[in-house]
Design a protein around this motif. Structure first.
Motif, PDB file in Angstrom:
ATOM      1  N   SER A  47       0.886  -1.149   0.074  1.00 35.83           N
ATOM      2  CA  SER A  47      -0.055   0.043  -0.063  1.00 35.83           C
ATOM      3  C   SER A  47       0.869   1.287   0.098  1.00 35.83           C
ATOM      4  O   SER A  47       1.722   1.345   0.986  1.00 35.83           O
ATOM      5  CB  SER A  47      -1.024  -0.002   1.448  1.00 35.83           C
ATOM      6  N   ARG A  48       0.714   2.204  -0.896  1.00 38.01           N
ATOM      7  CA  ARG A  48       1.513   3.278  -1.094  1.00 38.01           C
ATOM      8  C   ARG A  48       0.364   4.616  -1.697  1.00 38.01           C
ATOM      9  O   ARG A  48      -0.172   4.418  -2.036  1.00 38.01           O
ATOM     10  CB  ARG A  48       2.638   3.021  -1.893  1.00 38.01           C
ATOM     11  N   ASN A  49       1.255   5.671  -1.589  1.00 36.47           N
ATOM     12  CA  ASN A  49       0.618   6.880  -2.178  1.00 36.47           C
ATOM     13  C   ASN A  49      -0.122   6.775  -3.639  1.00 36.47           C
ATOM     14  O   ASN A  49      -1.394   7.381  -3.882  1.00 36.47           O
ATOM     15  CB  ASN A  49       1.519   8.097  -2.275  1.00 36.47           C
ATOM     16  N   ASP A  50       0.543   6.187  -4.302  1.00 38.32           N
ATOM     17  CA  ASP A  50      -0.119   5.965  -5.641  1.00 38.32           C
ATOM     18  C   ASP A  50      -0.833   4.761  -5.723  1.00 38.32           C
ATOM     19  O   ASP A  50      -1.482   4.469  -7.068  1.00 38.32           O
ATOM     20  CB  ASP A  50       0.978   6.159  -6.874  1.00 38.32           C
ATOM     21  N   SER A  51      -1.090   3.835  -4.940  1.00 41.07           N
ATOM     22  CA  SER A  51      -1.959   2.576  -5.162  1.00 41.07           C
ATOM     23  C   SER A  51      -2.214   2.122  -3.781  1.00 41.07           C
ATOM     24  O   SER A  51      -1.256   1.279  -3.200  1.00 41.07           O
ATOM     25  CB  SER A  51      -1.334   1.566  -6.070  1.00 41.07           C
ATOM     26  N   ALA A  52      -3.480   2.518  -3.166  1.00 40.31           N
ATOM     27  CA  ALA A  52      -3.641   2.220  -1.708  1.00 40.31           C
ATOM     28  C   ALA A  52      -3.750   0.802  -1.464  1.00 40.31           C
ATOM     29  O   ALA A  52      -3.476   0.387  -0.308  1.00 40.31           O
ATOM     30  CB  ALA A  52      -4.852   3.132  -1.447  1.00 40.31           C
ATOM     31  N   TRP A  53      -4.277   0.108  -2.481  1.00 39.54           N
ATOM     32  CA  TRP A  53      -4.350  -1.411  -2.556  1.00 39.54           C
ATOM     33  C   TRP A  53      -3.471  -2.233  -3.525  1.00 39.54           C
ATOM     34  O   TRP A  53      -3.896  -3.146  -4.093  1.00 39.54           O
ATOM     35  CB  TRP A  53      -5.734  -1.943  -2.718  1.00 39.54           C
ATOM     36  N   GLY A  54      -2.232  -1.589  -3.627  1.00 39.27           N
ATOM     37  CA  GLY A  54      -1.485  -1.901  -4.508  1.00 39.27           C
ATOM     38  C   GLY A  54      -0.804  -3.173  -4.162  1.00 39.27           C
ATOM     39  O   GLY A  54      -0.539  -3.809  -2.671  1.00 39.27           O
ATOM     40  N   SER A  55       0.234  -3.878  -5.023  1.00 37.16           N
ATOM     41  CA  SER A  55       1.147  -4.950  -4.696  1.00 37.16           C
ATOM     42  C   SER A  55       2.286  -4.925  -5.910  1.00 37.16           C
ATOM     43  O   SER A  55       2.326  -4.180  -6.772  1.00 37.16           O
ATOM     44  CB  SER A  55       0.319  -6.105  -5.021  1.00 37.16           C
TER      45      SER A  55
END
Length: 333
Positions: free
Chosen positions: A30-38
């Motif tokens: 989870s990061r600034n540009d992809s809250a539910w990212g991987s």
């Protein structure tokens, strides 16, 4: 936090089914540009029935390329009918570092090969290390971790293992190094073995082989050939592939018995190598000079070999800082 807790990483493929499958290890991020990212780390598994399992790793450091090239080629071309057992291929283990062409992860600064056995609830690097340590390594009879010098080092292409308390395991590892068929085989001294994949695998009593295949942040025709042939040779040695290892000339087996094999810089400056990789050097022979950047009138500092032997590694960039590795010398077994 105990490493015994289950990993948060999920594989998109069945690691234990027969056939060939390409997929990914999905790392939550989870990061600034992809809250539910991987992050999706490429993985391939080639399996054909019961038999030994080899875990093949490259991209442990992102700026080392021979292994990444060799394992991508192997994963594409290896037919399951050629295999007896299982081959697990991770061609870009520290995938964030691979994508950024850096030694360590640009996300958390993590050096993958100082992060084992990792943490299931740690940084991205620690999570990846934990998955490898607790899910993949237990499946493996052999771990082959392909390294080269990256942007800062250069080596005579070699395969390596370590001195081990278990002398039977050490003998098996040396035999696997010889089967790899690199120009040089090294019983290697690690100045800092804490957190290395090597240390984790060997501590579990499993067979481990590593390499240093040239360097400079690129690859060569020769070093890529050594990597590609060596990977298949080790799989043949393990009985996973049929046939005998293809060895044009036996490896020159050398040892690194103590810290006198290493030469380190004591000042900043411009690096001038005084011996070529593969040269025989004598104790006390100059192997490098460091020139002052600011005072051309100053005599360069001369650094000498601390023991006699063959020069197997050196600093690569033109600039050097105090504390940097300059050269390594090994002695014949």
């Amino acid at each position: 936090m105990s490493i015994d807790r289950p990993s948060k990483i999920q594989a998109t493929i069945d690691l234990d089914a027969d056939g060939k499958r390409f997929g990914a290890l999905v790392v939550p991020h989870s990061r600034n540009d992809s809250a539910w990212g991987s992050i999706r780390i490429p993985i391939a598994v080639i399996r054909n029935g019961d038999g030994p399992c080899a875990l093949l790793v490259a991209g442990n450091h992102g700026d080392e390329y021979e292994g990444q090239i060799a394992l991508r080629d192997l994963a594409r071309t290896l037919d399951p009918v050629e295999v007896s057992g299982t081959v697990i291929v991770l061609p870009g283990l520290n995938y964030p570092a691979v994508r950024s062409a850096t030694r360590c992860s640009p996300i958390d600064g993590g050096n993958m090969n100082r992060s084992f056995p990792g943490r299931p609830d740690g940084t991205i690097t620690q999570m990846i290390a934990h998955y490898v340590a607790t899910v993949l390594v237990p499946r493996a009879d052999l771990v082959l971790d392909l390294h080269s010098g990256g942007k800062t080092l250069d080596f005579v292409p070699f395969a390596a293992t370590h001195r081990l308390p278990d002398k039977a395991l050490e003998a098996r590892a040396i035999a696997a190094v010889e089967a790899f068929g690199a120009p040089v085989g090294v019983v290697m001294l690690e100045l800092d073995a804490e957190g290395m994949l090597d240390t984790w695998v060997e501590g579990l009593g499993k067979l481990f082989v590593t390499t240093e295949l040239a360097g400079g942040g690129s690859s060569t025709v020769r070093s890529n050939r050594v990597a590609a042939t060596g990977v298949r040779n080790v799989l043949k040695h393990m009985g996973i592939l049929r046939g005998e290892p293809e060895i044009a000339e036996p490896s020159r087996m050398v040892d690194m018995p103590d810290e006198r094999c290493f030469v380190a810089a004591e000042r900043n400056g411009i690096h001038e190598p005084l011996a070529e990789l593969g040269d025989e050097v004598a104790e006390g022979q100059p192997v490098a000079r460091i020139h002052s950047m600011d005072e051309p009138s100053h005599e360069p500092a001369v650094y000498v070999a601390r023991r006699s032997g063959v020069l197997i590694g050196r600093h690569f960039p033109g600039l050097v800082q105090a504390g940097d590795f300059l050269a390594s010398v090994a002695v014949d077994l």
